[in-house]
Design a protein around this motif. Structure first.
Motif, PDB file in Angstrom:
ATOM      1  N   GLU A 263     -51.947 -80.067  92.907  1.00 38.90           N
ATOM      2  CA  GLU A 263     -52.315 -79.246  91.763  1.00 38.90           C
ATOM      3  C   GLU A 263     -51.884 -79.945  90.479  1.00 38.90           C
ATOM      4  O   GLU A 263     -50.818 -80.561  90.418  1.00 38.90           O
ATOM      5  N   ALA A 264     -52.708 -79.832  89.480  1.00 36.10           N
ATOM      6  CA  ALA A 264     -52.421 -80.476  88.201  1.00 36.10           C
ATOM      7  C   ALA A 264     -52.056 -79.425  87.162  1.00 36.10           C
ATOM      8  O   ALA A 264     -52.613 -78.328  87.145  1.00 36.10           O
ATOM      9  N   VAL A 265     -51.116 -79.751  86.300  1.00 40.23           N
ATOM     10  CA  VAL A 265     -50.754 -78.932  85.140  1.00 40.23           C
ATOM     11  C   VAL A 265     -50.847 -79.835  83.919  1.00 40.23           C
ATOM     12  O   VAL A 265     -50.220 -80.907  83.895  1.00 40.23           O
ATOM     13  N   PHE A 266     -51.622 -79.420  82.941  1.00 41.07           N
ATOM     14  CA  PHE A 266     -51.879 -80.279  81.778  1.00 41.07           C
ATOM     15  C   PHE A 266     -51.156 -79.750  80.547  1.00 41.07           C
ATOM     16  O   PHE A 266     -51.043 -78.542  80.342  1.00 41.07           O
ATOM     17  N   TRP A 267     -50.669 -80.693  79.738  1.00 38.74           N
ATOM     18  CA  TRP A 267     -50.160 -80.335  78.407  1.00 38.74           C
ATOM     19  C   TRP A 267     -50.368 -81.507  77.452  1.00 38.74           C
ATOM     20  O   TRP A 267     -50.232 -82.677  77.845  1.00 38.74           O
ATOM     21  N   SER A 268     -50.704 -81.184  76.236  1.00 38.78           N
ATOM     22  CA  SER A 268     -50.782 -82.173  75.166  1.00 38.78           C
ATOM     23  C   SER A 268     -50.440 -81.491  73.851  1.00 38.78           C
ATOM     24  O   SER A 268     -50.829 -80.344  73.625  1.00 38.78           O
ATOM     25  N   PRO A 269     -49.719 -82.186  72.971  1.00 38.47           N
ATOM     26  CA  PRO A 269     -49.474 -81.627  71.641  1.00 38.47           C
ATOM     27  C   PRO A 269     -50.687 -81.703  70.730  1.00 38.47           C
ATOM     28  O   PRO A 269     -50.660 -81.198  69.603  1.00 38.47           O
ATOM     29  N   ALA A 270     -51.769 -82.335  71.204  1.00 36.88           N
ATOM     30  CA  ALA A 270     -52.970 -82.474  70.386  1.00 36.88           C
ATOM     31  C   ALA A 270     -53.508 -81.107  69.988  1.00 36.88           C
ATOM     32  O   ALA A 270     -53.733 -80.236  70.833  1.00 36.88           O
TER      33      ALA A 270
END
Length: 592
Positions: A263-270
């Motif tokens: 499973e993937a969990v994504f985060w970006s400050p963009a």
């Protein structure tokens, strides 16, 4: 579109990830391009692909869609079912307020659950979402709201006053909706989000949109003249997917062993108000039915590592400025934090080998550099899982995109000769590439000027310079308007900036030309110091010697000026034009 499972993968990819004889990473680039085919339906809607199909499935409806975080608040998880219900309520409310198909709706919100709701609601109506950064000043807001002829804006407490301050100059902007805004008169006539949605039903009949119908209107940064509104169709999300999947090392799908897929969990400050945050983070994460972390707060290295650790973030998009700050703050981050990144993409500026090596050695991940633009996002980059990444290289054209370095006449440049990075309207099979924008809003001349030749069968120029090596990798030289000549030598700022950042005293740097009567221009560097260093004459000499010992003699900065912070765009890019303008009017600095 051929997805990231078996159907879209070359046979060799499904069998193994390494050459069994040499144990060297396989280079599957040619096979990916040869076998990949676009699959674009006549009808397609971003919200249907990113929300409705998950929310209407018994099992997938319960999955987490958005993990909302903010300083001083408890983390909150929101499911796809909740996203769906709230988006339907908002779509009904917008319909009641008179928003019609094709109308522009401004979304002036930070990363938060309601921002995802707003995008889904507007898109499923067939209206056009117009992201606006919460950092925009009054002139930037007014121009975009007026030029786009937006009929409604959705804000929160941090952006409401700014939009209200310019609304009188935008006669078509008839309604404002406020999330978490003050009560009563303090809201200034704006409709309350919670009250509005509470009145509406949780079911909504979505519009059946064509794949080439307008979905998003994003304004470019306006480095020359007024910003231009790039009109993005629904099909552009499909065009983005090969870049997203490749840059994120297959995003939780293991192309070599399906049993190991995680499973993937994504985060970006963009910021979700610009292409990097919306098209490279929020929408593709939701497209694959995975959770995305929405952090409503300012970026700093400690916060970034804490978020990655706390939420088990596996994939991220971190622009070079952020990575440099994280590298300087935590040279050995695994001494302080526990994390297991699987995919990391960076874009906006050249990463440079110092950051590349730190990501590999200290984060345990090969950073995949990517290159794209608002108009044609995700066209060039790396995928360390499927072909070798080279430190400092932009990579190669992603599957489905025919990319070249061309000269002024539209001819492909020989190996090693700088030219304009361009992408063709048709892929290697002669089929139309879905990634392209529809054109600039109310600016046909600018649209035509973006292309060399007939728009239906032509190259689209990016305005960014690169050279191609013998193996097809592109090496960034800078924006066409950032490259300059000094004493007859052609100077690209990226290489010098990368060299300066390798010095422990330098947190960040930007290089521009300083006008000079004898040599036309000299190289000048603006340097942001790392904590604990003092910008004096001895450090200037040390930095100059540092560059002299690593680059060509003509590339070292003849002048260095220490500043507290570099001017940045809302998308994390250095505004070299601001620094150039400063020098053109006689800005002073320290010279050796």
């Amino acid at each position: 579109m051929a997805g990231p499972g078996d159907k879209g993968m070359p046979t060799a990819t499904r069998r193994q990830g390494r050459d069994t004889a040499t144990q060297a990473p396989l280079d599957l680039y040619a096979a990916l391009h040869a076998e990949f085919r676009w699959q674009v339906p006549a009808e397609f809607n971003m919200a249907d692909a990113c929300m409705r199909r998950w929310a209407t499935g018994a099992a997938s409806a319960r999955r987490t869609a958005v993990i909302a975080t903010a300083p001083g608040q408890a983390d909150r998880e929101h499911s796809y079912a909740e996203l769906f219900a709230q988006a339907n309520r908002l779509s009904n409310a917008l319909d009641a307020l008179g928003v019609q198909r094709g109308d522009r709706v401004a979304i002036v919100l930070p990363q938060r659950f309601e921002t995802a709701v707003a995008y889904m609601a507007v898109l499923q109506m067939g209206a056009v979402a117009m992201p606006l950064s919460q950092l925009f000043g009054p002139e930037a807001l007014e121009f975009r709201l007026r030029d786009s002829e937006a009929v409604l804006a959705i804000c929160d407490a941090s952006t409401l006053a700014a939009v209200q301050g310019v609304s009188a100059a935008c006669p078509l902007l008839t309604e404002l909706i406020a999330v978490d805004a003050p009560d009563g008169a303090a809201r200034g006539g704006a409709l309350d989000w919670a009250q509005l949605l509470a009145q509406e039903e949780e079911s909504f009949a979505p519009a059946r949109t064509r794949a080439d119908e307008a979905a998003v209107l994003i304004y470019t940064s306006g480095t020359t003249g007024n910003p231009k509104g790039a009109l993005i169709p629904h099909r552009a999300l499909i065009g983005n997917l090969t870049g997203f999947v490749c840059s994120q090392n297959w995003f939780g799908f293991d192309p070599f062993d399906a049993s190991r897929a995680s499973e993937a969990v994504f985060w970006s400050p963009a910021d979700w108000a610009w292409t990097g945050g919306l098209m490279d983070a929020l929408l593709p994460t939701l497209y694959f039915g995975r959770p995305i972390v929405a952090h409503n707060g300012r970026f700093n290295p400690q916060m970034a590592f804490e978020l990655i650790e706390r939420h088990g973030v596996t994939h991220s998009f971190l622009f070079p400025t952020a990575l440099k700050a994280m590298m300087k703050a935590y040279p050995q981050p695994k001494r302080h934090f526990r994390f297991m990144l699987q995919g990391l993409m960076s874009a906006g500026e050249a990463v440079g080998d110092a950051v590349f090596n730190w990501c590999r050695d200290e984060l345990g991940i090969t950073v995949n550099e990517m290159f794209g633009q608002t108009e044609i996002n995700y066209i060039v980059g790396n995928c360390a899982r499927l072909w070798p990444a080279r430190p400092g290289s932009m990579g190669k054209g992603y599957p489905g995109h025919r990319v070249a370095v061309i000269d002024d006449d539209g001819n492909e440049c020989p190996v090693g000769v700088p030219g304009d990075v361009a992408v063709h309207r048709r892929d290697v099979h002669g089929e139309l590439d879905p990634v392209f924008f529809l054109g600039y809003w109310k600016n046909e001349a600018a649209t035509q000027g973006k292309f060399t030749g007939n728009m239906a069968n032509s190259w689209c120029r990016t305005g960014d310079l690169a050279v191609r090596d013998k193996d097809g990798y592109l090496w960034y030289q800078g924006r066409a308007d950032d490259v300059f000549k000094a004493a007859g030598y052609r100077i690209g700022p990226s290489e010098i900036e990368n060299c300066l950042v390798k010095h422990p005293a330098v947190a960040n740097a930007a290089v521009v030309p300083k006008p000079d009567k004898e040599r036309g221009a000299v190289v000048k560097a603006f340097v942001v110091l790392s904590p604990g260093y003092v910008g004096d004459a001895s450090l200037i000499a040390a930095l100059q010697a540092h560059v002299k010992g690593r680059l060509a003699p003509y590339e070292y900065p003849k002048e260095i000026e220490f500043i507290d912070a570099l001017p940045m765009t809302t998308t994390g890019k250095v505004q070299r034009r601001v620094l150039r303008a400063k020098e053109e009017i006689g800005g002073a600095g320290a010279t050796s």
